[in-house]
Design a protein around this motif. Structure first.
Motif: not given
Ligand SMILES: O=C(O)c1cc(C(=O)O)c2c(n1)C(=O)C(=O)c1cc(C(=O)O)[nH]c1-2
Ligand SMILES: O=C(O)c1cc(C(=O)O)c2c(n1)C(=O)C(=O)c1cc(C(=O)O)[nH]c1-2
Lengths: 584, 584
Positions: A114, A119, A178, A264, A334, A396
């Motif tokens: 994504c 962060r 992630s 997650a 969520r 989110d």
């Molecule tokens: O399942 C995962 O490992 C994972 C990782 C990440 C991430 O690390 O940014 C996101 C998501 N899922 C996810 O579902 C999600 O909606 C999401 C939004 C974002 C973002 O930074 O905008 N990261 C992520």
């Protein structure tokens, strides 16, 4: 217990080592994850005079989600990949003190789900600690910028990355991984702050010994009890590639020495491919900070159907409920419901929808389980329309803020629906493992986001501001009763914490999806800082230059954000604001 | 004629179609290239209150040298490669109206000598016209952002690029090429504004018919007279790969219908490889705007030894000299001398050093030629030290501003020296053709730049501000007697036009090498706008992430800028400033 019986007597949990009001040493400001600052020079009365003090460019055109940190006279900013760490001198208007470059493997960019976000970092004991996208946690000397240690925790060849901000508790750095969309097996790991060696690691799936479930484990709900549920609630072996990553927020309660964090969604998205509850994905864990052993857990979304990760923030607050003081935590999930949980037991005290929802009718407080609405269950080969919230959820990663002064929770969130068709998918290491064709759209009324104030005492929304795009930034609330947040169409806004009235706004260079913070500078003045730089999952259409004619781009998010390129360019910039004039 | 006899009675040349005070339709503001604005709301008294109104991110991390344009309610910004053109709505704090993408060939980046910069667009007749790096000139509908025409003018496979800002004169768009360091043959070309078809093209080297030299050609100096000098002053055929590109500024005098522009250095740098005067490189041409036919020319640096391109601005001013009104132009040349020329004849009225110089002793006003200092002539295999100014000259592309109110010229310039060793080099199309190992350094006193005010009436500097790095931005001067310029270490400064006293400064996100402009918004307020985003030749060490341990990087510029990465990151951002409060 009826939610309306909660009385407004909310206190954020005290900190082990109380954070100085002038500093901002971790993205959420404090262990309770309040993002509340006691600084009050900037007020609802004077915030309209806010002006830019200085700026700093990261030179990167991907999503900037990090919170800057402030420790003493220095600000620290960690960028998206390549995850540079900048130290800026607050005594001289943000001059660059040093830069640390972890040089993550380039290929990490290709497996991040994504955008290549980060962060933020965390400070403790003279060290700045953060995660690089290629699964290295690094500790850097806060004074000199020299690397102290660097620990490798995962493998990009398996689709693993790291984007979350560590939480430092006493002598441990707690981090998670992630890669849920790549068949990664989720974990949370504690490293020794001193040297980066591994103290403990708790997986989200698999046998109890991997999940660090032992005799002490006392889940509140029946369905969360039993041996090796992390194996038994999966088709054979599928728990090994079942997701449940830990890429969100961690809180800590020093009085019980427990950390809290969500896991997650399960992988793949197509639920037909993983019959069972799929524990412990889309769950919350309470663990002993020293040993990692689980104290309790609740699975928010058993057998998740809609990509409803459980990683959103848990904000620790002490509330008086029916005359009894209770240690709770607030969790806007969520799935669109705002959970109030007893953080000592895991009991769900209440769960009310805080967004428009069609997918879940209610949360059954007896079982702790959401009741899925008829017809909203995806099955292979069938198209299911108008699932709201969409995959990115009612909310989110974008963290809320809680003010003990107003007793309100300030929630940046989404107003999105989706149409889905489940498809077959096989696992190939390091490649997408999703099995769902998704096309998202803005919610009813054709807007994509909301910024709202929520009263946990009444279980009701107090005010709400509609935004054209998902409100994808963090929130900040101050003792001046001012709430700050950013929008994807380039506004950074200040609103009245009590009424939601817009008090001030600033047109940033790019969409704002960073986490605003506040601090007191060496000159005694209160400052507000935020990163602009659109991207993330929601902004990938701009940061990734995706073709807006292909609705399935960015796992279906492009369809809801087709107009974003008309409203913003990418580009990372730190903005630091203050009131005019000298020291107050 | 002694320079000190010039009286202070300076007027910028009138314009064919006078530019509205509220607009900024071409990078230099007017045909005379003054960069002077009659707007006077912002004054030496109130400029310290200047604050940021809004910002806009380009999302690019290369050098941002362009001037934004303002026409009516819209601002236009052209970026470095990939040369996006953004239209921003001044009625709503810079919201994006549309984006035009010329999609230049990627490979263009590889042949650009000095970062992938672009110096801006030009407006006329409802069209925004600019050059893309891959040698396309494009005209875009100013209202809709739709492409009107796109003309290919050169070939990246021959090392050709385009970085300069067009000048639009009546029905013609006048543009020139880059690539002097790749053995490109320079030219200036006029396109018909209506459809982009070629009206005329004048080469800088070769036979008179290619150079558009005919019966009308009346050079002032003896050595500039003769047939086919563009061939005869070269070793056989070398004029075909001899440089003399036209990547700088063009001025226009509507009263005589003449355009004025300089040509770049000859190629290769090693002068032993090109015996002769190498006409018409490092020269200035006066040409009829309609036909392109040359009226006169002066070769500033015959047989150039030190990369002293002649492309710097020629600012058209009417001065009274010895009681006689004279039409002159001011030209701070790369060789470190400030030329005052009669623009009707090409006579050099005076030429005084405006920077620290060791390489040239003086300019002989009888011949028009500089006298090279003994021992400063490079020869193959010999090392020559302490040549000042260095290759980027006393001043590079960064344009000066002239105020008819103060009568002063405001010059952002360099304070650099170099050590060189000439080497053998052969020509291979599309690759560097230089033959010189260069290592630059900051000038005596260990600073790299100066921003100074120059009085053409006395031939003397009035005040000067030392800068740690080359002053690589453009200058702007207003009727409020405020001068604006940027520094590579992230400051955007306002100084008193009369005294040079610093009145205000702002810490930008990245080093500022853009061209500041001013305009009156639809709300009646005066605004100041500038792009930050370090890069260009001087900033390539940051924008190109060059290794600071290799002094020869960026043709030797890295050695002088080793400390720049400590002081700035890259990143393009537009800043728009105004005084607080509403319409005055
Ligand atoms: O399942 C995962 O490992 C994972 C990782 C990440 C991430 O690390 O940014 C996101 C998501 N899922 C996810 O579902 C999600 O909606 C999401 C939004 C974002 C973002 O930074 O905008 N990261 C992520
Ligand atoms: O000879 C040429 O064709 C040519 C082109 C350019 C350019 O197009 O940017 C530069 C130069 N030369 C040059 O000599 C020079 O100093 C220079 C500086 C810069 C810059 O943008 O910082 N460009 C150029």
């Amino acid at each position: 217990i009826a939610v309306s019986l909660l009385t407004v007597c909310a206190l954020p949990v005290a900190l082990a080592a109380p954070v100085k009001d002038s500093d901002w040493p971790m993205p959420a400001k404090d262990y309770a994850n309040t993002r509340f600052s006691r600084l009050n020079q900037i007020t609802t009365g004077n915030v309209k005079q806010l002006q830019l003090a200085w700026t700093f460019s990261t030179g990167l055109a991907t999503g900037h989600e990090a919170a800057p940190l402030v420790v003493g006279d220095t600000m620290y900013v960690v960028t998206p990949y390549p995850n540079y760490l900048y130290a800026l001198d607050l005594k001289s208007g943000g001059r660059l003190k040093w830069t640390y470059k972890p040089e993550p493997a380039r290929a990490a960019q290709g497996v991040a789900c994504c955008d290549v976000v980060n962060r933020g970092a965390a400070y403790a004991d003279g060290k700045i600690v953060f995660n690089a996208l290629d699964n290295h946690t690094v500790a850097v000397d806060a004074e000199t910028g020299k690397e102290i240690w660097k620990t490798k925790l995962g493998d990009i060849n398996l689709g693993q990355t790291m984007t979350m901000a560590p939480l430092i508790v006493k002598d441990k750095v707690i981090v998670g991984n992630s890669g849920g969309e790549m068949g990664v097996r989720g974990w949370v790991t504690a490293l020794n702050l001193k040297d980066g060696s591994k103290a403990w690691q708790a997986f989200s799936t698999g046998p109890d010994k991997d999940v660090l479930i032992g005799a002490d484990f006392k889940p509140y709900y029946e369905s969360d009890r039993g041996k090796d549920l992390g194996v038994k609630t999966w088709p054979p072996d599928k728990w090994q590639i079942g997701g449940g990553t830990v890429w969100g927020w961690i809180s800590y309660d020093p009085t019980t020495n427990l950390i809290f964090y969500g896991t997650a969604n399960p992988g793949p998205w197509n639920p037909d491919l993983r019959p069972g509850d799929n524990k412990w994905t889309s769950s919350v864990f309470a663990r002993d900070a020293d040993t990692g052993m689980a104290k309790w857990a609740v699975q928010y979304n058993p057998h998740d159907l809609h990509d409803y990760d459980g990683v959103n923030e848990h904000i620790l607050v002490d509330l008086t409920i029916q005359g009894k003081p209770r240690k709770v935590m607030l969790h806007p999930d969520r799935n669109g419901f705002l959970y109030v949980l007893d953080r000592t037991t895991g009991e769900i005290i209440s769960a009310n929808p805080f967004v428009y929802t069609t997918s879940i009718q209610k949360v059954d407080l007896k079982t702790g389980h959401p009741i899925v609405a008829p017809g909203k269950e995806p099955h292979t080969g069938i198209r299911v329309n108008d699932i709201c919230p969409a995959a990115p959820g009612g909310k989110d990663w974008q963290p809320s803020a809680f003010s003990p002064q107003t007793g309100l929770l300030y929630i940046p969130h989404n107003h999105l629906c989706m149409d889905v068709t489940s498809t077959e998918v096989g696992y190939i290491a390091g490649t997408p493992y999703v099995g769902m064709e998704v096309s998202m759209k803005k919610g009813p009324g054709d807007y994509g986001g909301v910024f709202s104030a929520w009263n946990p005492a009444t279980g009701k929304e107090v005010w709400a501001i509609k935004e054209h795009y998902p409100a994808w930034s963090g929130a900040l609330v101050t003792a001046g009763d001012v709430v700050f947040y950013g929008t994807m169409d380039r506004w950074f806004k200040a609103v009245d914490a009590k009424t939601g009235k817009e008090l001030w706004k600033f047109q940033a260079g790019s969409g704002v999806i960073g986490q605003p913070i506040t601090f007191q500078g060496p000159d005694g003045k209160q400052y507000i800082a935020v990163l602009s730089g659109v991207g993330g999952w929601a902004g990938a259409v701009v940061s990734g230059h995706l073709d807006t004619r292909i609705p399935y781009g960015a796992l279906g998010f492009v369809n809801a954000m087709k107009d974003l390129p008309n409203d913003t360019t990418p580009g990372g910039m730190l903005y630091v604001f203050a009131l005019p004039g000298n020291t107050p």
